[in-house]
Structure formats: structure tokens, C-alpha cells
Design a protein around this motif. Structure first.
Motif, PDB file in Angstrom:
ATOM      1  N   LYS A 164     128.866  70.367 -37.263  1.00 55.70           N
ATOM      2  CA  LYS A 164     128.695  70.889 -36.446  1.00 55.70           C
ATOM      3  C   LYS A 164     129.786  70.635 -34.629  1.00 55.70           C
ATOM      4  O   LYS A 164     129.818  71.683 -34.076  1.00 55.70           O
ATOM      5  CB  LYS A 164     126.831  70.923 -36.051  1.00 55.70           C
ATOM      6  CG  LYS A 164     126.720  71.717 -34.354  1.00 55.70           C
ATOM      7  CD  LYS A 164     125.389  71.579 -34.291  1.00 55.70           C
ATOM      8  CE  LYS A 164     124.832  71.679 -33.208  1.00 55.70           C
ATOM      9  NZ  LYS A 164     123.036  71.363 -33.040  1.00 55.70           N
TER      10      LYS A 164
ATOM     11  N   ARG B  46     127.376  64.272 -41.071  1.00 52.50           N
ATOM     12  CA  ARG B  46     127.940  65.888 -42.439  1.00 52.50           C
ATOM     13  C   ARG B  46     128.016  66.495 -41.651  1.00 52.50           C
ATOM     14  O   ARG B  46     128.749  67.350 -40.696  1.00 52.50           O
ATOM     15  CB  ARG B  46     128.118  65.419 -43.866  1.00 52.50           C
ATOM     16  CG  ARG B  46     128.817  66.830 -44.106  1.00 52.50           C
ATOM     17  CD  ARG B  46     128.309  67.172 -45.899  1.00 52.50           C
ATOM     18  NE  ARG B  46     126.485  67.478 -45.482  1.00 52.50           N
ATOM     19  CZ  ARG B  46     126.133  68.444 -46.395  1.00 52.50           C
ATOM     20  NH1 ARG B  46     126.856  67.893 -48.152  1.00 52.50           N
ATOM     21  NH2 ARG B  46     124.981  68.587 -46.261  1.00 52.50           N
ATOM     22  N   ASP B  47     126.590  66.732 -41.323  1.00 53.74           N
ATOM     23  CA  ASP B  47     126.349  68.387 -40.667  1.00 53.74           C
ATOM     24  C   ASP B  47     126.041  67.848 -38.759  1.00 53.74           C
ATOM     25  O   ASP B  47     126.690  68.822 -38.575  1.00 53.74           O
ATOM     26  CB  ASP B  47     124.289  68.193 -41.212  1.00 53.74           C
ATOM     27  CG  ASP B  47     123.971  68.752 -42.188  1.00 53.74           C
ATOM     28  OD1 ASP B  47     125.069  69.376 -42.973  1.00 53.74           O
ATOM     29  OD2 ASP B  47     123.277  67.948 -42.826  1.00 53.74           O
TER      30      ASP B  47
ATOM     31  N   SER C 174     124.131  63.009 -45.136  1.00 53.60           N
ATOM     32  CA  SER C 174     124.492  63.914 -45.339  1.00 53.60           C
ATOM     33  C   SER C 174     123.983  64.719 -44.063  1.00 53.60           C
ATOM     34  O   SER C 174     124.353  65.080 -43.524  1.00 53.60           O
ATOM     35  CB  SER C 174     123.374  64.858 -46.479  1.00 53.60           C
ATOM     36  OG  SER C 174     122.125  63.940 -45.873  1.00 53.60           O
TER      37      SER C 174
END
Length: 1056
Positions: A497, A492-493, A489
Motif C-alpha cells: 500500500k 506485505r499488504d 501477509s
């Protein structure tokens, strides 16, 4: 109005009650909803009844297409292949028409296939469509005429027919066959008359304008003509100018011709004199030639004597040299004897010294043991070096193999990277411009991720079958192909971004180890049947390779586990697939999908054609890529290690070679020292032997007195030979003196003759110079004549360009001045007189004459157009007299029947002819109806009547045409839809009554339902179209005339 037109002649029906052109049988196979159907309609009114979707309209389509109609006529499909039953490759329609006699049957067969191809057969023989249409036209069958053939999908078009179009359709379907021909001729002739009237009127107006303009300009035109006459006279005089110049050139030419003749005479005289001078000189040259030959013979003898003299002198010189040599040898011989005695004494002393030195030389023993020891050490070092070289060679072979593997891995890696680039380029070409930037950013920051990041998805998927690639690409949404997949995760962030500006999706995959997909999501009982009978052989998630996370995302996002892959056989059985739990099926040509409604629970299906793959053009394997990278790194390390080993072996080999070389040098020094001592001893022995041999050879030399006596004798013989040579040279000099005296006499005589020849040649040269001048003068005169001749020809051409001499022109030239100066003055005077006549418009005469010519042309054309217009008007009146009364009578008869039919239904209606004078293009038929007592008659249209009212009006208009029609049958599909029960019952009674008339055409009325308690006549034939799971047994009973009770009994038995 003319005489009332009689109804069409009655055609007697035969024993079979059919008219020529009636349909007696319809057979279709693999057509729309039917596998096979044979239908035998009645000769009058045929009521085709059946629920919606049972196949009634298929019968209409079969009649239309089987009798030459195009698919567009039916409003259902644009191609003939769409009418082949689904799942079949081909089908056919067979229409049997009644001929002119009851026994004559006309069978028209049309074979069709799914590739939109048609084949026509007439009575079993293959023919062209044109031949079939000719047969159909013979019976006046018009499937494209809405008054004859009204299919379900075109019922609404009838009410939309304009009055003009309705008239055209009515003329073709009902009236005299000449009516539409006359109508078209009237439209064309009327348009021509209108154009002729406009042209005549326009030409009259133009003609009057032109005449008025010419009348105004007549006085100015007269002055222009007077000026033109003066200018014409001046131009006529100008014509004489080039002929006067021609006369001048001709005089010059004749003068040059005379000069040429004089030059020719002078040239001939000079040539004659030159020949007279040349004859004596030839005789002198022959005499000189004789003297020259004699001089040459004397010179040859002198040369020969001189050669002999020189040879004698050379021989004498050689003999003298030999005598001198003999004298020198005598002196040398005395010197040599003295020197020989000295050399013998010296040789004896040198021999004694050499023998003493050989005796005093010390003995020498070579160091063999030391040399052998050094040789053994050298062999040992060379063996060690050879062993190291073998070890190094093995390492180098291993290194070469690893480097070859490294190159192969690098090339394969580069190739796979190129496949990635191709797929990235495909994504870019499909509209994602920034995909390269996004991919480059991920590669640059790959070290910052916690777990492996994949993407874009397109480059991670490897699929070998192009067909499977098309299935997968069409099934998976486009946004997934450009997406990046993370497994953490935080990754992913971070990725979301930073990739926001690149317009790509980021999907995070969380591993689910419990997930274990089944092989097929269908029942176990149906599995074997699906695999073998339906042609299903795989699932979409089983035909490609990708990293685990990528494959899981594709399966989860696109539901690949429930998408099945079948062969062409699956297309044939696609309707059965949903029954086995399959909701998504791919075949080589189609994509089938079934969905169940959330509300009603009903299932809907959709079919789409398979599009070719655009993105998955090349394949790449992610696991293989990782394996290749790891293998390349491992090979790089191995190569580095092997290269270090090779360098170490090379250093050891060098050390061993250096040590062996040092020992070899020591051994060579010892060997050289031994060889030097041996050579020194041997040289001394050779030296002693040489001294002894030399001393022996000196003692054997010849005695001095004998040699000296031989030299004296040789010198005497040589002096005798020198004296003989001197006597021979004396004789040769005496002979040469006599020959030279004779040569001098002959040479002087030759010189004297040569002087005479030179004097004569000087005279000839002078004469040749004169002849050459005469020749040049003749050539110049000749060239001058040619130049004057060309100038004369040019002058004549120029003059003939201006004017060719004729008798009239010659007489005219005689009246003009005879010199160029006088003629130029006369031309100038006349031109000045013409220029004194002034006017404003210089083109007035040209305009006047052009208008006058146009007036004459327009007058002739106007007269011709008026005659033609009169002819057209007469022709128009004639056509109108033949067409309009007949049409009025026809419309009156239609109106009479139409009004009567409407009165019987307690409503009102009429049919009117909408006339427009001579504007025959706008003639039309107006249908006016009134369905309410309080209303007024309104023209039939979608704006004034309801759908049911339009249907009633349409069917009653068609019924009104029954007794007037020329067509063998009429088809009306579901015309009673939308009618209220009262109107429908009345309409049906009208149809039954019309069908009972003796001369009525065959009629097909298709309807999904009929009212109860309708009155049927003998002329009615009921054709039921039914379908369903229990229809086979009732159809067999009905085929042989069984009753309803029998049918119900059979159904009860089958259900029990």
C-alpha cells in the motif's frame, strides 16, 4: 554489324581430362558441419547429392572461402570465425587446382580460427592474400560472379539482377576479357563527352552575351577613358609633389650641415684655450702641496708635544690626589683607633649576653613515635590507592580494547552501508529513480513490521566471484532485484500500500521447512561423468549468500536449483548436456538453455553470450551486518559499564589520596616543629662562637704610631715626584712655542698660493663654461643634422613610394610647374576638368575590360573544348566500334543456344541486348521467357514467373554460357528446388548434354534429390553427401568402389 565472333579457342584436355584451373581435390577440417572431408570431383559435371542439412552447402562455402571469397558473399555469416565447427578453435580448407599441365598441381590452403583470423598458404608456403588472388585471377576464377558461382543463399539474387548488372556479370564471365574494360571505358568516355557538350554549349551562350554587353557600352567606355587620362595626368603631377618636398628637405639638411661645421670650429678653439689656462695652475698646486707637507710635519710635532704635556699633567694630578689621600688617611687613622676601643668593649658585652642566653635555653625532645605512626598510616593509604589505581588501569585497558573493537565494528558497518549505497545507486542508474526513497521509507517504518523485512533484494545478496555474479544477475529477472521481501501477509499488504508510488515489487515469503534441495538434478549414473567430463562444478543457488527468506524467493522465482555452472570444458560438450537432464547451463562465455515443446515434444536450444555484471559490483553479507550491529550494541553497553567502573575507582582513589594528604600534612608539621627547635639551639651556639672570634680579631689589629709614620714618609716622596713633572712641562711648552712660529710662516705662504690658485681656477671655470656652451651648441647642431637627415630619408622614401625617378619621369617632371603652389593649382584644374565628365556607372570601364578579358579567355577555352570534344567523340566511336559488334555477336550466340534449349523443353525464350545509343551506362541483357502457349514473352522477374520457372530460366541461361565461358568451373547450389518433374528432367538432360561437350568447364550442381530414371553420361560424376550413426562402414566401402549390396550386407551385420 561486324564479322561474327568466333567461339573461344579450344583448350585441349590432357590424359586426365581436366582443364587448367579445374578443382581436382577439396579437403576441409573442422569446417562448418565436417570434422574432416576429402573430396575428388570429376572434370565435367559433378552432381553433389545429399539430404538437407547433410553438408552440401558446406562444400560450396569451402570452395568460395578457399579461393579468396569473403564471408558476406555467401549470405550466411559476416565473419570467417563463424565457419569454424562449433566447439573447435580452428580449421582449414585446402583446394587443389589443376595447373597448365596434368602434373602441375596448385594447392591453396586457408587456415581460419574462431577469432576471425586467416592464414594463406600456396603450395605449403605462407603467402599474402594478394598473392593468392593473383593466382586465382590468372585462371579467371570469379567466386563473386553469380554467373560462375551461385550459392544456395543467393539463388534468388540472380533473378533480381537488373539487365545492366546481368550484362556486367555476363561480360566478366563469358566474353572477351577486354569487353568489361571497353564497357567501363565507354561509360566513362560517354559521360565526359556529355559533360564536354554541356560545357561548350554553356560557354557559347555566355560568350555571345558578353560580346553583346560590350558592344552596347563602347561609347560610354570612350568617355571613361578620356576621364581616366585626365586623372592619370593629375596623378602624374601628384607624383612630383613629394619630390619637391624632398628638395626642400635637402636644402634644409645642407644648411644644418654648414651650421654643424661652424660649431665644430668654435668648439676646437675653446678647447685649445682651456688647455693653455690649465698648465700654470698645475705648477702652483705643486708648490702649495710642498708647503702643506711641511705644515703637516709641524702639526704632527705639536700634537706629539701636546700629548706628552697632557700625560705629565695627568701624572701630576694623580700624584697630587695621592698626597691628598695620604693626608686623609692620617686623619682617618686617628678616628679608627678611637672607634676600635669602643667596639672591643661592645663585643665583650655581646659575648657575655649570648653565653647567658645559650645557658638559659630549655632542652627539647622530638615526637618520634607520633611521626612514625603517621608514616605507617600514610603508607597503608598509599598502598590502598595504588591497588585501586591498578584496578582502574586494568579497567581502562579493557575499555580501550572495547573502544577499538567498537571503532572497527563501526567502520566495518559503515563500509557495508556504503556497499549498500553503491548497489542502490546502481539500481537508480539502471532506471529506477525512486529506489532510495523506497529504501528510506522501509528503514524509517521498520519498527512497525511484525517480522523482518528485506530489500531491495540486490543489497541482501553477497557473492564473491565476479563471474558467478554475472551469471546470477543475468539469470534473475530485473524486477526481483528491486523488490522487497516480507514474511507476513499483513506486512506485505502494508508495504504494498505504501510503496505503490515507488514502483517496486513486494514479495511475501512463506517458509516451507519440508523443502530440501538435492545437490544436482541429474541422474546418479551421469553425475560423476557430468562433474568430471563436462566441467559442471556447481549450481547457481549454491554460489551466493543471502538471508534465508531472500535466498528462498530467488530460488523459487528464478528456478536457480535447475541452473548449473560449468567451465570452458562445458562449452566443448554443451551439445551433450541436455542428455543428462540439464536444461540450463552457464559457462564463462555462453548461457545455454533447452526447452521442450508442449505439442510436438521436440527440444529447442538457444545460446546467448554472458553479459558483465552491472548491479552486483560490490558484496554485502546480511548475516554479517546483523552480527556487526548486535556486536556494536553489546560493545556500547560494555563500554558504558566500564566507564562507570572507572569513574567509581577514580572517586575511591581521590578519597584515599585526600586522607593520605591530610596525614602527610600533620606529619610534616611535627617534623618542621622539631627541626625549628634544633635550628634555634644551633643558631645560638653559632652566635656565641662568632662573638668570640670577632673579639679575638679586634685584639690583633696594628699599632697606630707605626701606621702614621709610614703615611708621612709616603706623602714626602709623592711631592718630590710632582716637582719633577712641573719642570718637564715647562721644557715642553718652550719647544712648542718655537714650532708654532715656524708653522705660522709656512701656513701663511700656503694660503697665499691657494688664493692665486683660486683666481686661476675662476678663469678656467669661465673658459670651461664657454667650452661647454660650444660643445652643447655642437651637439645641438649635430642632432639637428641627424633630424634633417632622417627627415630627408623619410621624404625620399615617401617620394619613392609614390614614384621612383627614371629618365622618362624626370623629363616629364621638367614639363610641370617647379613650385608646390603652382603644381597644386595645376592638379586642381585638371581634376576639375576630369570631374566635369559625368556618367551613370562608375565601374563601367572595369566591367568592360573584365568582360573583354573573359571574352578572350572563353574564346580560347571554347576552341580548346571543341577540339577536346571532337577527340572524345572520335575516341568514343573507336571504342564503340570495338565493343558493340563483339557484344552483339556474343549476345546473339547466347540467344541462339538459349532459344534452342528452351525449344527442346517445349517452351520459348530469348536473350536480347538492350541498347541505348551512346548511353552505355544503361546497356543491359534482357532474358525473355514464355512457359505457356497462349502467353507472350516476358522479361524474367519475380513478378512474372514462378520460382520453378525462374530456376529453369537461370540454369538454362548458365548452360547457354557453357561453350562461351572463360572460367574453369561453375557452381550452382539447389537450382532445381521448386521445379516440376518435367522441367527438372529436361533441365538435367540439358546439363548432361552441355557437360559432354569437349570444351565445357567443370560444373558443380548441388541438390538434395534427383528424379528417378534420369539419363547419365560418362561426363557425370555423382558425389553423395550422407551423415548418420551408421555412415562410417558404408563410407569405407564406397571409398574403394564397393557395391550397394556389399553396403547393405555390412549394415545388416552391424545391426544384428
Amino acid at each position: 554489324m561486324g564479322e561474327p565472333r568466333a567461339k573461344r579457342p579450344k583448350i585441349s584436355r590432357g590424359a586426365d581430362d581436366y582443364l587448367p584451373g579445374n578443382i581436382v581435390e577439396i579437403e576441409i577440417r573442422n569446417f562448418m558441419t565436417f570434422n574432416h572431408l576429402v573430396c575428388k570431383p570429376g572434370s565435367r559435371l559433378n552432381l553433389v547429392i545429399g539430404p538437407n542439412g547433410s553438408g552440401k552447402s558446406s562444400l560450396v562455402c569451402a570452395i568460395a572461402l578457399g579461393l579468396g571469397g569473403e564471408p558476406q558473399l555467401l549470405g550466411r555469416a559476416g565473419t570467417i570465425g563463424a565457419f569454424v565447427k562449433r566447439g573447435e578453435e580452428s580449421g582449414y580448407t585446402k583446394i587443389t587446382l589443376r595447373g597448365d599441365t596434368p602434373n602441375e598441381k596448385i594447392i591453396i590452403t586457408r587456415k581460419i580460427d574462431s577469432r576471425n583470423k586467416s592464414e594463406w598458404l600456396f603450395n605449403g608456403k605462407t603467402v599474402s592474400k594478394k598473392e593468392v588472388l593473383e593466382v586465382i585471377q590468372k585462371f579467371n576464377i570469379q567466386v563473386n560472379n553469380l554467373t560462375q558461382f551461385l550459392p544456395q543463399d543467393r539463388v534468388c539474387e540472380f533473378a533480381k539482377l537488373s539487365p545492366v548488372r546481368l550484362l556486367e556479370e555476363t561480360e566478366k564471365a563469358v566474353g572477351d576479357p577486354q569487353l568489361p574494360v571497353l564497357h567501363r571505358a565507354l561509360v566513362a568516355t560517354s559521360a565526359e563527352v556529355q559533360r564536354s557538350e554541356q560545357v561548350v554549349e554553356k560557354n557559347k551562350e555566355t560568350l555571345n552575351q558578353l560580346k553583346a554587353l560590350n558592344a552596347e557600352q563602347e561609347r560610354d567606355v570612350e568617355r571613361v577613358r578620356q576621364r581616366d587620362e585626365l586623372l592619370a595626368k593629375a596623378e602624374s603631377m601628384k607624383k612630383k609633389l613629394p619630390w619637391l618636398k624632398y628638395d626642400m628637405k635637402k636644402a634644409e639638411y645642407l644648411e644644418a650641415k654648414e651650421l654643424e661645421k661652424d660649431a665644430k670650429k668654435k668648439l676646437d678653439t675653446a678647447a685649445k684655450m682651456l688647455n693653455e689656462f690649465k698648465e700654470p695652475i698645475e705648477k702652483q698646486k705643486q708648490e702649495k702641496k710642498g708647503y702643506d707637507l711641511k705644515c703637516k710635519k709641524d702639526r704632527d710635532l705639536l700634537d706629539k708635544i701636546e700629548t706628552s704635556r697632557k700625560q705629565m699633567m695627568e701624572k701630576e694630578h694623580q700624584l697630587g690626589a695621592k698626597v691628598s689621600g695620604k693626608y686623609s688617611d692620617m686623619e682617618e687613622l686617628e678616628k679608627q683607633e678611637q672607634s676600635r676601643q669602643e667596639r672591643i668593649a661592645k663585643a665583650e658585652k655581646e659575648l657575655a649576653d649570648a653565653e647567658l642566653q645559650l645557658q638559659n635555653l630549655p632542652p627539647f625532645e622530638p615526637p618520634k613515635d607520633k611521626i612514625e605512626k603517621l608514616g605507617a598510616e600514610i603508607l597503608e593509604l598509599e598502598a590502598s590507592a595504588r591497588e585501586k589505581r591498578n584496578q582502574k588501569r586494568e579497567k581502562e585497558k579493557l575499555l580501550d580494547r572495547n573502544k577499538a573493537l567498537q571503532r572497527q565494528s563501526a567502520e566495518r558497518l559503515k563500509e557495508m552501508e556504503n556497499i549498500k549505497n553503491k548497489r542502490l545507486q546502481a539500481l537508480k542508474s539502471s532506471g529506477h529513480e525512486k529506489i532510495f526513497d523506497a529504501y528510506a521509507w522501509v528503514q524509517e517504518h521498520r519498527h512497525e513490521f511484525r517480522k523482518e523485512v528485506y530489500g531491495p533484494v540486490l543489497i541482501e545478496v553477497n557473492i564473491s566471484n565476479p563471474l558467478h555474479a554475472a551469471f546470477l544477475e543475468n539469470h534473475v529477472p530485473y524486477y526481483i532485484w528491486k523488490a522487497f521481501i516480507t514474511q507476513d501477509s499483513a506486512d506485505r499488504d502494508y508495504l504494498f500500500k505504501n510503496l505503490r508510488l515507488f514502483d517496486v515489487a513486494v514479495i511475501n515469503h512463506v517458509a516451507d521447512e519440508r523443502r530440501n534441495p538435492e545437490e544436482l538434478h541429474i541422474s546418479q549414473q551421469a553425475c560423476e561423468y557430468v562433474m568430471s567430463s563436462m566441467g559442471v562444478y556447481s549450481r547457481l543457488d549454491q554460489v551466493f549468500d543471502a538471508p534465508y527468506a531472500v535466498k528462498e524467493v530467488l530460488i523459487g522465482q528464478a528456478n536457480l536449483e535447475n541452473s548449473y555452472i560449468g567451465s570452458k570444458k562445458s562449452d566443448e560438450n554443451a551439445d551433450m548436456a541436455h542428455g543428462f537432464g540439464i536444461t540450463d547451463l552457464w559457462t564463462p562465455e555462453n548461457h545455454y538453455r533447452w526447452s521442450k515443446s508442449r505439442y510436438g515434444g521436440h527440444v529447442s536450444a538457444s545460446v546467448e553470450s554472458v553479459r558483465d555484471s552491472r548491479l552486483l559490483l560490490s558484496n554485502t553479507d546480511g548475516d554479517e551486518l546483523n552480527i556487526l550491529r548486535a556486536k556494536k550494541n553489546e560493545l556500547d553497553e560494555t563500554i558504558s559499564s566500564l566507564e562507570a567502573s572507572c569513574r567509581s575507582f577514580q572517586s575511591e582513589i581521590k578519597e584515599l589520596e585526600d586522607a593520605a594528604a591530610q596525614l602527610q600534612k600533620q606529619r610534616e608539621n611535627l617534623v618542621n616543629e622539631a627541626q625549628l627547635e634544633k635550628r634555634k639551639h644551633r643558631d645560638l651556639e653559632n652566635r656565641v662562637n662568632q662573638k668570640r672570634l670577632k673579639l679575638q680579631s679586634m685584639g690583633k689589629e696594628e699599632d697606630m704610631a707605626v701606621a702614621l709614620a709610614k703615611l708621612v714618609e709616603d706623602a714626602e716622596n709623592l711631592n718630590v715626584q710632582r716637582f719633577k713633572c712641573a719642570l718637564e712641562m715647562k721644557n715642553l711648552l718652550i719647544q712648542a712655542t718655537e714650532i708654532r712660529k715656524s708653522y705660522a710662516e709656512k701656513f701663511m705662504a700656503s694660503i697665499e698660493i691657494e688664493m692665486k690658485i683660486k683666481e686661476m681656477e675662476a678663469s678656467i671655470k669661465q673658459q670651461e663654461k664657454l667650452a661647454l656652451q660650444a660643445s652643447l651648441h655642437f651637439e645641438q647642431c649635430k642632432e639637428a643634422v641627424e633630424v634633417h637627415r632622417q627627415l630627408l630619408a623619410t621624404a625620399k622614401k615617401e617620394a619613392e613610394k609614390v614614384a621612383v625617378i627614371t629618365r622618362a619621369l624626370e623629363q616629364e617632371f621638367l614639363q610641370m610647374p617647379s613650385t608646390i603652389e603652382e603644381l597644386n593649382a595645376a592638379i586642381q584644374d585638371i581634376t576639375s576638368q576630369a570631374n566635369s565628365i559625368l556618367f551613370l556607372n562608375h565601374n563601367i570601364l572595369e566591367e568592360y575590360e573584365r568582360r573583354q578579358k573573359k571574352i578572350e579567355e572563353l574564346s580560347t577555352k571554347l576552341e580548346s573544348d571543341e577540339k577536346e570534344m571532337t577527340t572524345r567523340l572520335n575516341e568514343l566511336d573507336s571504342l564503340k566500334g570495338r565493343w558493340l559488334p563483339t557484344l552483339r555477336n556474343l549476345v546473339a550466340q547466347i540467344n541462339e543456344t538459349f532459344s534452342k534449349n528452351f525449344q527442346e523443353m517445349a517452351v520459348a525464350g530469348e536473350v536480347l541486348l538492350d541498347e541505348h545509343g551512346n548511353d552505355f551506362d544503361n546497356y543491359g541483357v534482357l532474358i525473355k521467357v514464355k512457359f505457356r502457349q497462349t502467353g507472350q514473352l516476358q522479361v524474367l522477374s519475380a513478378h512474372h514467373q514462378s520460382g520453378g520457372e525462374r530456376s529453369v530460366s537461370t540454369i538454362l541461361y548458365l548452360v547457354s554460357l557453357q561453350d562461351l565461358t572463360h572460367c574453369p568451373f561453375r557452381v550452382v547450389d539447389e537450382i532445381n528446388q521448386g521445379m516440376d518433374p518435367i522441367n527438372e528432367r529436361k533441365m538435367f538432360q540439358q546439363l548432361v548434354r552441355a557437360a559432354s561437350q569437349p570444351n565445357t568447364p567443370q560444373c558443380f550442381l548441388l541438390t538434395p534429390k534427383l528424379l528417378s530414371d534420369l539419363e547419365y553420361g560418362e561426363a557425370c560424376t555423382i558425389l553423395n553427401v550422407m551423415n548418420g550413426p551408421w555412415i562410417d562402414q558404408p563410407s569405407e566401402v564406397w571409398k574403394f568402389g564397393g557395391s550397394w549390396g556389399t553396403i547393405m550386407g555390412l549394415l545388416g551385420e552391424s545391426r544384428s
